[in-house]
Design an enzyme around this catalytic site. Structure first.
Site, short mmCIF file in Angstrom:
data_model
loop_
_atom_site.label_atom_id
_atom_site.label_comp_id
_atom_site.label_asym_id
_atom_site.label_seq_id
_atom_site.Cartn_x
_atom_site.Cartn_y
_atom_site.Cartn_z
N HIS A 14 0.81 -1.21 0.00
CA HIS A 14 0.00 0.00 0.00
C HIS A 14 0.85 1.27 0.00
CE1 HIS A 14 -2.24 -3.03 2.59
NE2 HIS A 14 -2.97 -2.95 1.49
N HIS B 64 0.92 4.67 1.96
CA HIS B 64 0.40 5.27 3.18
C HIS B 64 0.50 6.80 3.09
CE1 HIS B 64 -0.08 1.72 6.04
NE2 HIS B 64 0.16 1.20 4.85
N HIS C 232 -3.62 4.23 5.13
CA HIS C 232 -3.57 4.16 3.67
C HIS C 232 -3.94 5.52 3.07
CE1 HIS C 232 -4.44 -0.46 3.61
NE2 HIS C 232 -3.41 -0.13 4.36
N HIS D 73 -11.59 0.38 2.06
CA HIS D 73 -10.49 -0.39 1.50
C HIS D 73 -11.01 -1.34 0.41
CE1 HIS D 73 -6.58 -2.36 1.52
NE2 HIS D 73 -7.23 -3.52 1.48
N HIS E 94 -9.20 2.73 -1.47
CA HIS E 94 -8.30 3.84 -1.15
C HIS E 94 -7.41 4.06 -2.37
CE1 HIS E 94 -8.45 2.06 3.19
NE2 HIS E 94 -9.47 2.87 2.99
N ASP F 101 -4.45 1.69 -2.20
CA ASP F 101 -4.64 0.23 -2.18
C ASP F 101 -4.06 -0.39 -3.45
OD1 ASP F 101 -5.95 0.45 0.23
OD2 ASP F 101 -7.96 0.21 -0.62
N HIS G 170 3.23 -5.27 4.14
CA HIS G 170 2.68 -5.83 5.36
C HIS G 170 3.06 -7.30 5.53
CE1 HIS G 170 0.08 -2.40 6.46
NE2 HIS G 170 0.17 -2.15 5.15
N ARG H 205 3.33 -4.00 9.75
CA ARG H 205 4.14 -3.36 8.70
C ARG H 205 5.57 -3.88 8.82
NH1 ARG H 205 1.69 2.79 9.52
NH2 ARG H 205 -0.49 2.09 9.53
#
Length: 169
Positions: A63, A65, A80, A88, A97, A100, A137, A160
């Site tokens: 993602h 952020h 995100h 999401h 998002h 995403d 992640h 993360r």
């Protein structure tokens, strides 16, 4: 008039040039590292290529952020990137998002080869990612398909494990 045509031709060529960004992925703790190149496409969107190593075998949420802040490692990168306040979702979903980007997959050797083209993100502007963070992640992103709050905000992708600030290349 000829000068104007030449000037407009120059500006059109200049605007069509590909802008590029780079992120060096680190964590300092888990051993995840790598580099990614972000190339803005003249037709819109961004092509992301690179490798990330030190991952466990399998899929990992991937993602953009909202913050390019690594003062507290990957934990300070915010949520995100979501300028349109959507839930999401998958990269090809109507509701997602902006940040995403789905999943990347590491093989048995712990290396993920990234080759993603996303049509929503840009390097600058309203959906611009320069100065923000890219985050990997620990687990698979469920793409917002589960009926839980966590699925609708983070894809239930876990902790993360790697991150980097996207800078100008």
């Amino acid at each position: 008039m000829l000068k104007l045509v030449v000037l407009l031709g120059f500006l059109a060529a200049f605007c069509a040039a590909e802008n590029k960004g780079i992120a060096i992925i680190t964590t300092g703790v888990s051993g995840v590292s790598g580099s990614l190149t972000f190339t803005e496409l003249s037709g819109g969107g961004v092509h992301i290529v690179g490798t990330i190593k030190g991952l466990t075998r399998g899929k990992h949420g991937f993602h953009i952020h909202s913050k390019g802040d690594l003062t507290d490692g990957c934990g300070s990168t915010g949520s995100h990137f979501n300028p349109y306040n959507k839930t999401h979702g998958a990269p090809d979903a109507e509701h997602r998002h902006v940040g995403d980007l789905g999943n990347i997959e590491a093989g048995a050797n712990g290396i993920a080869t990234v080759d993603i083209t996303d049509k929503i993100i840009c390097l600058t502007g309203e959906t611009g990612i320069l100065g923000r963070a890219v985050v990997v992640h620990s687990g698979e992103d469920d793409l917002g398909l589960q009926d839980t709050d966590e699925s609708h905000t983070t894809g239930s992708a876990g902790s993360r494990v790697g991150c980097g600030i996207i800078g100008i290349l």
